[in-house]
Design an enzyme around this catalytic site. Sequence first.
Site, mmCIF file in Angstrom:
data_model
loop_
_atom_site.group_PDB
_atom_site.id
_atom_site.type_symbol
_atom_site.label_atom_id
_atom_site.label_comp_id
_atom_site.label_asym_id
_atom_site.label_seq_id
_atom_site.Cartn_x
_atom_site.Cartn_y
_atom_site.Cartn_z
ATOM 1 N N GLU A 41 -33.557 -3.207 47.262
ATOM 2 C CA GLU A 41 -32.829 -3.912 48.326
ATOM 3 C C GLU A 41 -33.560 -5.193 48.757
ATOM 4 O OE1 GLU A 41 -33.193 -1.964 52.142
ATOM 5 O OE2 GLU A 41 -31.239 -2.701 52.823
ATOM 6 N N LYS A 112 -23.468 -3.400 52.102
ATOM 7 C CA LYS A 112 -24.043 -2.199 52.746
ATOM 8 C C LYS A 112 -23.201 -1.782 53.954
ATOM 9 C CE LYS A 112 -28.568 -0.755 54.638
ATOM 10 N NZ LYS A 112 -29.939 -1.263 54.890
ATOM 11 N N CYS A 147 -30.156 1.741 50.804
ATOM 12 C CA CYS A 147 -31.162 2.141 51.789
ATOM 13 C C CYS A 147 -30.656 3.125 52.846
ATOM 14 C CB CYS A 147 -31.784 0.879 52.403
ATOM 15 S SG CYS A 147 -33.467 1.152 53.012
HETATM 16 O O1 LIG Z 1 -33.483 5.173 57.182
HETATM 17 C C1 LIG Z 1 -34.644 4.768 57.071
HETATM 18 O O2 LIG Z 1 -35.607 5.438 57.426
HETATM 19 C C2 LIG Z 1 -34.935 3.415 56.483
HETATM 20 C C3 LIG Z 1 -33.693 2.577 56.364
HETATM 21 C C4 LIG Z 1 -34.023 1.153 56.104
HETATM 22 O O3 LIG Z 1 -35.166 0.753 56.131
HETATM 23 C C5 LIG Z 1 -32.963 0.202 55.781
HETATM 24 O O4 LIG Z 1 -31.805 0.579 55.635
HETATM 25 O O5 LIG Z 1 -33.280 -1.003 55.654
#
Ligand SMILES: O=C(O)CCC(=O)C(=O)O
Length: 264
Positions: A41, A112, A147
Site C-alpha cells: 500500500e 480502499k 490494509c
Molecule cells: O488496522 C490496522 O491496525 C492498520 C491499518 C492501517 O494502517 C491502514 O489501513 O493504513
Amino acid sequence: MRASLIQIAVDPAESPEARRARAASLVAEQRGVADLVVLPELWPVGAFAYESFEAEAEPVTGPTHDAMSRAAREASVWLHAGSVVERAPDGALYNTALVYAPSGDLAATYRKIHRFGFDQGEAVLMAAGEELVTVPVPGLPLGLATCYDLRFPELFRGLVDAGALALVVAAGWPARRREHWTLLARARAVENQAYVLACATAGSHAGVPQAGHSLVVDPWGEVLAEAGDGEETLTVDLDPALVATTRDRFPALKDRVLGLSAPR
Ligand SMILES: O=C(O)CCC(=O)C(=O)O
C-alpha cells in the site's frame, strides 16, 4: 502459478521518484520468475505520511502508473502495483490500488473502502471507495483489499461470492499491531478457503515503524512463506486447484446461513 510479493522499504530519505525507479527494477527482476507480482500500500509516498498526500497525489494515469505499466510489460507479469494517493477528476483523494495485465494495460483499480485513522489521517483526508473489485487473472481470479480492510470479513466474503480464489491485501501495517496482521491474514484464508497474499511495507515513515512480515497463506490456513522485518521478496508457488479441493473436502462455505435476524 508463481507469485512474488515485494516487501519494499519505505523511508523518508528516499524520494517517491527514486522509489518508483527502484520498485520498477525489483519488478523487472521477476521476469521469468513469477506470473504475478504484488507490491504494498502507498509505497510511493508512505501510508502514514499524511502531510505529503496532497503534494504527492496523482491521477490514476500518473507517474506511478507510467512506471508500473512499463514494469509489468517488461517483466511480462500480472502486477498488483500496490496503491497510490489518487487525485480524482473532482479533486477528491482516494487510496487506489492499480493492477496491470502482462501487456502493461491497466486491468483494474480499487479504491480502499475502509479508511484508517478514525477521526484523523486517511479517514479525513481521503474519500472512501464503494465498490468491490475482482481481477480475472486466468486460473486465479483475484479479490482486492487494502490494509485496514483486512479487519472487515464481510468485504472478503463479498469478494469470494464474486468468484475470487486469491485475496490480495496490499498494506502499510504498523509494527505495533503485527500480530493482528498475521492472525487476520490467516483467518481470512481459513474462513474463505482461499489463498491470501498479504504484502506489507518494511522501513519506517512519519515515525511509524512498519510491520513487514508479508505472508502467503493457503486455503487451509497454512503459512506458505512469511517475510521478516526488512526489505525482501517472497516467491511462492500457488495451486489454484487447491482452492476447489479444500472447498470440496471441507465444504463449510456451503453451510453459510444468510439473513440471520437480530436478537429481540
Ligand atoms: O488496522 C490496522 O491496525 C492498520 C491499518 C492501517 O494502517 C491502514 O489501513 O493504513
